[in-house]
Design a protein around this motif. Structure first.
Motif, PDB file in Angstrom:
ATOM      1  N   THR A  36       0.825  -1.202   0.000  1.00 52.96           N
ATOM      2  CA  THR A  36       0.000   0.000   0.000  1.00 52.96           C
ATOM      3  C   THR A  36       0.863   1.257   0.000  1.00 52.96           C
ATOM      4  N   ARG A  37       0.570   2.158  -0.906  1.00 55.66           N
ATOM      5  CA  ARG A  37       1.222   3.466  -0.912  1.00 55.66           C
ATOM      6  C   ARG A  37       0.368   4.422  -0.094  1.00 55.66           C
ATOM      7  N   THR A  38       1.013   5.235   0.733  1.00 58.27           N
ATOM      8  CA  THR A  38       0.291   6.147   1.619  1.00 58.27           C
ATOM      9  C   THR A  38       0.654   7.587   1.307  1.00 58.27           C
ATOM     10  N   ILE A  39      -0.379   8.408   1.171  1.00 56.45           N
ATOM     11  CA  ILE A  39      -0.197   9.858   1.092  1.00 56.45           C
ATOM     12  C   ILE A  39      -0.633  10.428   2.437  1.00 56.45           C
ATOM     13  N   GLU A  40       0.267  11.059   3.143  1.00 58.58           N
ATOM     14  CA  GLU A  40      -0.072  11.640   4.444  1.00 58.58           C
ATOM     15  C   GLU A  40      -0.177  13.155   4.314  1.00 58.58           C
ATOM     16  N   LEU A  41      -1.330  13.674   4.699  1.00 58.59           N
ATOM     17  CA  LEU A  41      -1.566  15.112   4.687  1.00 58.59           C
ATOM     18  C   LEU A  41      -1.333  15.658   6.092  1.00 58.59           C
ATOM     19  N   THR A  42      -0.510  16.654   6.204  1.00 57.69           N
ATOM     20  CA  THR A  42      -0.205  17.223   7.515  1.00 57.69           C
ATOM     21  C   THR A  42      -1.092  18.413   7.851  1.00 57.69           C
ATOM     22  N   ARG A  43      -1.863  18.867   6.880  1.00 62.34           N
ATOM     23  CA  ARG A  43      -2.802  19.970   7.110  1.00 62.34           C
ATOM     24  C   ARG A  43      -3.983  19.785   6.168  1.00 62.34           C
ATOM     25  N   GLU A  44      -5.048  20.534   6.410  1.00 59.59           N
ATOM     26  CA  GLU A  44      -6.210  20.433   5.538  1.00 59.59           C
ATOM     27  C   GLU A  44      -5.856  20.990   4.166  1.00 59.59           C
ATOM     28  N   PRO A  45      -6.051  20.198   3.105  1.00 59.56           N
ATOM     29  CA  PRO A  45      -5.676  20.678   1.772  1.00 59.56           C
ATOM     30  C   PRO A  45      -6.650  21.730   1.255  1.00 59.56           C
ATOM     31  N   ARG A  46      -6.199  22.499   0.294  1.00 59.24           N
ATOM     32  CA  ARG A  46      -7.060  23.477  -0.358  1.00 59.24           C
ATOM     33  C   ARG A  46      -7.867  22.761  -1.433  1.00 59.24           C
ATOM     34  N   LEU A  47      -9.161  22.645  -1.191  1.00 60.62           N
ATOM     35  CA  LEU A  47      -9.990  21.828  -2.067  1.00 60.62           C
ATOM     36  C   LEU A  47     -10.084  22.404  -3.476  1.00 60.62           C
ATOM     37  N   ALA A  48     -10.174  23.706  -3.607  1.00 59.39           N
ATOM     38  CA  ALA A  48     -10.278  24.292  -4.949  1.00 59.39           C
ATOM     39  C   ALA A  48      -9.062  23.909  -5.784  1.00 59.39           C
ATOM     40  N   ARG A  49      -7.897  23.914  -5.180  1.00 57.73           N
ATOM     41  CA  ARG A  49      -6.672  23.550  -5.909  1.00 57.73           C
ATOM     42  C   ARG A  49      -6.682  22.064  -6.275  1.00 57.73           C
TER      43      ARG A  49
END
Length: 290
Positions: free
Chosen positions: A2-15
């Motif tokens: 499994t490849r994991t993408i870890e987000l450390t903050r809330e992403p900008r949804l529009a982007r």
């Protein structure tokens, strides 16, 4: 593996939305073994209060189960924006949701969010995929959700399953809800879902709708809010979306309680009686999302 993408903050949804649309061409293949996670999430009480007001929940120190969907939704979009995801965002249709609340979640609990894509299935109009999410408080699994999306004109391996018979949506006396024309923009402000079909009449028309439509997850939240004080702390909530809810409009909400403690819910066009969404909510028991 499994490849994991870890987000450390809330992403900008529009982007993320823009990236997902811009990279849609040339996608294909199997679903990736990919998980998107965001650890140590702390809820903003002011943001929660704004969501509660738009969706009809009382202000309290517990999170509506649909708000946990809102928290996991940016992770879904991050998954869609990854080039390994085989289906284009443009033209996708949100068909249904299933939520399992294992226990109420307090507003001050640090949370770990995760989502993954499973079950690419042929459909008579394309292919469907289930995006499954989990919320943990410490080591405890407190919430699960599954969002089913249809990708029109796309393909998945296997045979198209026969069309299942849908249960008749409940009807009868109900509450009339008058939905203002700016409801899509108001819900977008508290959920981050800035899809133009909900925000702009021109954007909606460009994608085939006569006017703006309300978010499906607003309908889900509003329907759940109407009966949540009558269901147990651990529950399963299922909703299937039918015709789009145009804005502005007047809709009728109908709720029938059953002998097994399961409420049957429906949202209908107030004039024509057309089923816009049907749902059920009742005791969780051993319900889960694998």
């Amino acid at each position: 593996m499994t490849r994991t993408i870890e987000l450390t903050r809330e992403p900008r949804l529009a982007r993320l939305f823009a990236k997902a649309v811009a990279t849609s061409a040339g996608r294909g293949g199997a679903l990736p073994d990919l998980e998107v996670v965001r650890p140590d999430v702390k809820v903003d009480p002011a943001a929660l209060a704004a969501y509660d007001r738009v969706c009809g929940f009382p202000l309290r120190d517990e999170l509506p189960s649909t708000y946990l969907h809102v928290l996991t939704f940016p992770l879904q979009v991050a998954l869609f924006a990854d080039r390994s995801y085989p289906y284009p965002l443009t033209g996708s249709v949100h068909l249904s949701n299933r939520i399992v609340q294992h226990r109420p979640v307090g507003v001050r609990e640090p949370l770990r969010l995760s989502v993954r894509a499973t079950d690419a299935t042929p459909h008579r109009r394309g292919a469907t995929v289930d995006i499954k999410g989990q919320v943990h408080a410490g080591e405890e699994l407190v919430w699960e959700g599954s969002s089913t999306y249809l990708y029109r004109g796309q393909k998945a391996e296997g045979e198209v399953p026969p069309k299942a018979d849908e249960p008749e949506a409940v009807d009868g006396t109900g509450a009339l809800w008058r939905l203002p024309g700016d409801l899509g923009r108001r819900y977008a402000a508290v959920s981050g879902d800035v899809n133009p079909i909900h925000m702009s009449r021109l954007g909606a028309k460009a994608l085939g709708f006569p006017t703006t439509i309300v978010h499906g997850m607003w309908s889900a939240a509003r329907m759940l809010a109407a009966v949540e004080n009558r269901v147990p702390p651990a529950y399963v909530f299922d909703i299937a979306f039918g015709k789009p809810v145009l804005l502005p409009s007047t809709v009728k909400f109908v709720a029938h309680d059953g002998p097994d403690g399961v409420w049957q819910l429906a949202l209908r066009n107030a004039k024509k009686g057309t089923v816009l969404a049907r749902a059920s909510v009742g005791p969780a028991g051993a319900g889960s999302i694998s």
